[in-house]
Design a protein around this motif. Sequence first.
Motif, PDB file in Angstrom:
ATOM      1  N   ASN A  58       0.815  -1.220   0.000  1.00  0.00           N
ATOM      2  CA  ASN A  58       0.000   0.000   0.000  1.00  0.00           C
ATOM      3  C   ASN A  58       0.848   1.269   0.000  1.00  0.00           C
ATOM      4  O   ASN A  58       0.301   2.370  -0.035  1.00  0.00           O
ATOM      5  CB  ASN A  58      -0.983   0.002   1.181  1.00  0.00           C
ATOM      6  N   ASP A  59       2.154   1.126   0.034  1.00  0.00           N
ATOM      7  CA  ASP A  59       3.074   2.253  -0.068  1.00  0.00           C
ATOM      8  C   ASP A  59       3.754   2.193  -1.431  1.00  0.00           C
ATOM      9  O   ASP A  59       4.568   1.301  -1.689  1.00  0.00           O
ATOM     10  CB  ASP A  59       4.109   2.176   1.059  1.00  0.00           C
ATOM     11  N   PRO A  60       3.457   3.135  -2.342  1.00  0.00           N
ATOM     12  CA  PRO A  60       4.028   3.069  -3.692  1.00  0.00           C
ATOM     13  C   PRO A  60       5.547   3.226  -3.718  1.00  0.00           C
ATOM     14  O   PRO A  60       6.181   2.916  -4.741  1.00  0.00           O
ATOM     15  CB  PRO A  60       3.340   4.224  -4.431  1.00  0.00           C
ATOM     16  N   ALA A  61       6.138   3.665  -2.613  1.00  0.00           N
ATOM     17  CA  ALA A  61       7.592   3.807  -2.566  1.00  0.00           C
ATOM     18  C   ALA A  61       8.293   2.462  -2.377  1.00  0.00           C
ATOM     19  O   ALA A  61       9.508   2.360  -2.606  1.00  0.00           O
ATOM     20  CB  ALA A  61       7.993   4.758  -1.441  1.00  0.00           C
ATOM     21  N   LEU A  62       7.546   1.453  -1.956  1.00  0.00           N
ATOM     22  CA  LEU A  62       8.149   0.138  -1.744  1.00  0.00           C
ATOM     23  C   LEU A  62       8.323  -0.584  -3.076  1.00  0.00           C
ATOM     24  O   LEU A  62       7.390  -0.666  -3.877  1.00  0.00           O
ATOM     25  CB  LEU A  62       7.273  -0.688  -0.797  1.00  0.00           C
ATOM     26  N   LYS A  63       9.503  -1.118  -3.284  1.00  0.00           N
ATOM     27  CA  LYS A  63       9.833  -1.726  -4.558  1.00  0.00           C
ATOM     28  C   LYS A  63       9.393  -3.182  -4.620  1.00  0.00           C
ATOM     29  O   LYS A  63       9.320  -3.872  -3.609  1.00  0.00           O
ATOM     30  CB  LYS A  63      11.338  -1.639  -4.803  1.00  0.00           C
ATOM     31  N   ILE A  64       9.091  -3.614  -5.834  1.00  0.00           N
ATOM     32  CA  ILE A  64       8.838  -5.018  -6.142  1.00  0.00           C
ATOM     33  C   ILE A  64       9.910  -5.462  -7.132  1.00  0.00           C
ATOM     34  O   ILE A  64      10.129  -4.781  -8.135  1.00  0.00           O
ATOM     35  CB  ILE A  64       7.430  -5.210  -6.755  1.00  0.00           C
ATOM     36  N   HIS A  72      10.110  -7.631  -3.463  1.00  0.00           N
ATOM     37  CA  HIS A  72      10.461  -7.449  -2.059  1.00  0.00           C
ATOM     38  C   HIS A  72      11.779  -8.189  -1.856  1.00  0.00           C
ATOM     39  O   HIS A  72      11.827  -9.409  -1.898  1.00  0.00           O
ATOM     40  CB  HIS A  72       9.339  -8.049  -1.202  1.00  0.00           C
ATOM     41  N   MET A  73      12.849  -7.431  -1.646  1.00  0.00           N
ATOM     42  CA  MET A  73      14.176  -8.037  -1.597  1.00  0.00           C
ATOM     43  C   MET A  73      14.946  -7.487  -0.405  1.00  0.00           C
ATOM     44  O   MET A  73      15.081  -6.267  -0.253  1.00  0.00           O
ATOM     45  CB  MET A  73      14.939  -7.740  -2.891  1.00  0.00           C
ATOM     46  N   GLY A  74      15.412  -8.385   0.442  1.00  0.00           N
ATOM     47  CA  GLY A  74      16.232  -7.979   1.575  1.00  0.00           C
ATOM     48  C   GLY A  74      15.694  -8.516   2.884  1.00  0.00           C
ATOM     49  O   GLY A  74      14.877  -9.443   2.914  1.00  0.00           O
ATOM     50  N   TRP A  75      16.153  -7.903   3.973  1.00  0.00           N
ATOM     51  CA  TRP A  75      15.822  -8.372   5.315  1.00  0.00           C
ATOM     52  C   TRP A  75      14.524  -7.753   5.794  1.00  0.00           C
ATOM     53  O   TRP A  75      14.263  -6.575   5.556  1.00  0.00           O
ATOM     54  CB  TRP A  75      16.950  -8.026   6.279  1.00  0.00           C
ATOM     55  N   ASN A  76      13.718  -8.575   6.477  1.00  0.00           N
ATOM     56  CA  ASN A  76      12.468  -8.084   7.048  1.00  0.00           C
ATOM     57  C   ASN A  76      12.196  -8.839   8.335  1.00  0.00           C
ATOM     58  O   ASN A  76      12.528 -10.024   8.448  1.00  0.00           O
ATOM     59  CB  ASN A  76      11.314  -8.292   6.058  1.00  0.00           C
ATOM     60  N   SER A  77      11.606  -8.132   9.303  1.00  0.00           N
ATOM     61  CA  SER A  77      11.372  -8.731  10.620  1.00  0.00           C
ATOM     62  C   SER A  77      10.041  -9.460  10.651  1.00  0.00           C
ATOM     63  O   SER A  77       9.029  -9.001  10.104  1.00  0.00           O
ATOM     64  CB  SER A  77      11.409  -7.672  11.718  1.00  0.00           C
ATOM     65  N   ALA A  82       3.432 -17.168  10.076  1.00  0.00           N
ATOM     66  CA  ALA A  82       4.113 -15.902  10.321  1.00  0.00           C
ATOM     67  C   ALA A  82       3.850 -14.949   9.164  1.00  0.00           C
ATOM     68  O   ALA A  82       3.626 -15.368   8.024  1.00  0.00           O
ATOM     69  CB  ALA A  82       5.613 -16.114  10.507  1.00  0.00           C
ATOM     70  N   THR A  83       3.907 -13.654   9.472  1.00  0.00           N
ATOM     71  CA  THR A  83       3.771 -12.611   8.461  1.00  0.00           C
ATOM     72  C   THR A  83       4.910 -11.604   8.626  1.00  0.00           C
ATOM     73  O   THR A  83       5.622 -11.610   9.628  1.00  0.00           O
ATOM     74  CB  THR A  83       2.426 -11.867   8.582  1.00  0.00           C
ATOM     75  N   VAL A  84       5.061 -10.758   7.620  1.00  0.00           N
ATOM     76  CA  VAL A  84       5.920  -9.583   7.744  1.00  0.00           C
ATOM     77  C   VAL A  84       5.152  -8.388   7.216  1.00  0.00           C
ATOM     78  O   VAL A  84       4.169  -8.534   6.474  1.00  0.00           O
ATOM     79  CB  VAL A  84       7.257  -9.727   6.976  1.00  0.00           C
ATOM     80  N   ASP A  85       5.594  -7.209   7.606  1.00  0.00           N
ATOM     81  CA  ASP A  85       4.975  -5.969   7.133  1.00  0.00           C
ATOM     82  C   ASP A  85       5.791  -5.422   5.975  1.00  0.00           C
ATOM     83  O   ASP A  85       6.963  -5.069   6.146  1.00  0.00           O
ATOM     84  CB  ASP A  85       4.916  -4.957   8.285  1.00  0.00           C
ATOM     85  N   TYR A  86       5.177  -5.360   4.809  1.00  0.00           N
ATOM     86  CA  TYR A  86       5.809  -4.722   3.654  1.00  0.00           C
ATOM     87  C   TYR A  86       4.707  -3.980   2.897  1.00  0.00           C
ATOM     88  O   TYR A  86       4.143  -4.479   1.938  1.00  0.00           O
ATOM     89  CB  TYR A  86       6.491  -5.763   2.763  1.00  0.00           C
ATOM     90  N   GLY A  87       4.351  -2.843   3.431  1.00  0.00           N
ATOM     91  CA  GLY A  87       3.202  -2.124   2.899  1.00  0.00           C
ATOM     92  C   GLY A  87       1.919  -2.866   3.158  1.00  0.00           C
ATOM     93  O   GLY A  87       1.025  -2.922   2.315  1.00  0.00           O
TER      94      GLY A  87
END
Length: 211
Positions: free
Chosen positions: A118-124, A126-131, A168-173
């Motif tokens: 939901n954040d257009p600044a987030l790239k697809i 999704h690459m890298g570390w996420n909590s 489990a989930t992560v938050d990415y927008g």
Amino acid sequence: MITAIVDYNSGNLRSAEKSFQRMASEVGGGDIIVTDDPDQVRRADRVVLPGVGAFADCRSELGAINGLFGAIEDKVKAGNPFLGICVGMQMMATWGREHGNHTGFDWIKGEVVALTPNDPALKIPHMGWNSLNQTPDHPVFDGISAGDHMYFVHSYHLVPENPEDIVATVDYGGDIIAAVGRDNIIGTQFHPEKSQATGLRLIGNFLKWAP
């Protein structure tokens, strides 16, 4: 005790093989083999299905090796522990919607759809570390807490019909699915073999898991 990492031309398996071998030696997890032989899969005690790239390509490659798809299904039906990684997790779904509509194993009712943060600044992708935002307790996540980081590389994710299948989930927008599971099957959208100490712990837990 034998763990079979399935080789179906889905990418470089060397890092996965090394990580599983390391943890097998630490936890007494037996032998690790990388194979595309359905008979070896049937003889294994545990099955790991990795995968990188598009769902359609991986599904086609898996189906192209005579008897391999059925051998994996047989092991899961028999109650043997199964771990799907990245596209290997997505294969657990009913449908993959990447480059058309393609059937999966249908173990986790749901579909694999494009990420739409939901954040257009987030790239697809999704690459890298996420909590992680961990939900139900699961033995494969023993000692892994909400806030621990895992490494992701993906543009699609599995959306289950039954929320109880979400581990489990992560938050990415917005929430995206990081892990699913039920009974003797578990899948991670992230790559535990690339997630340093936390990922190695998950691999060790899987090698000890007795569902």
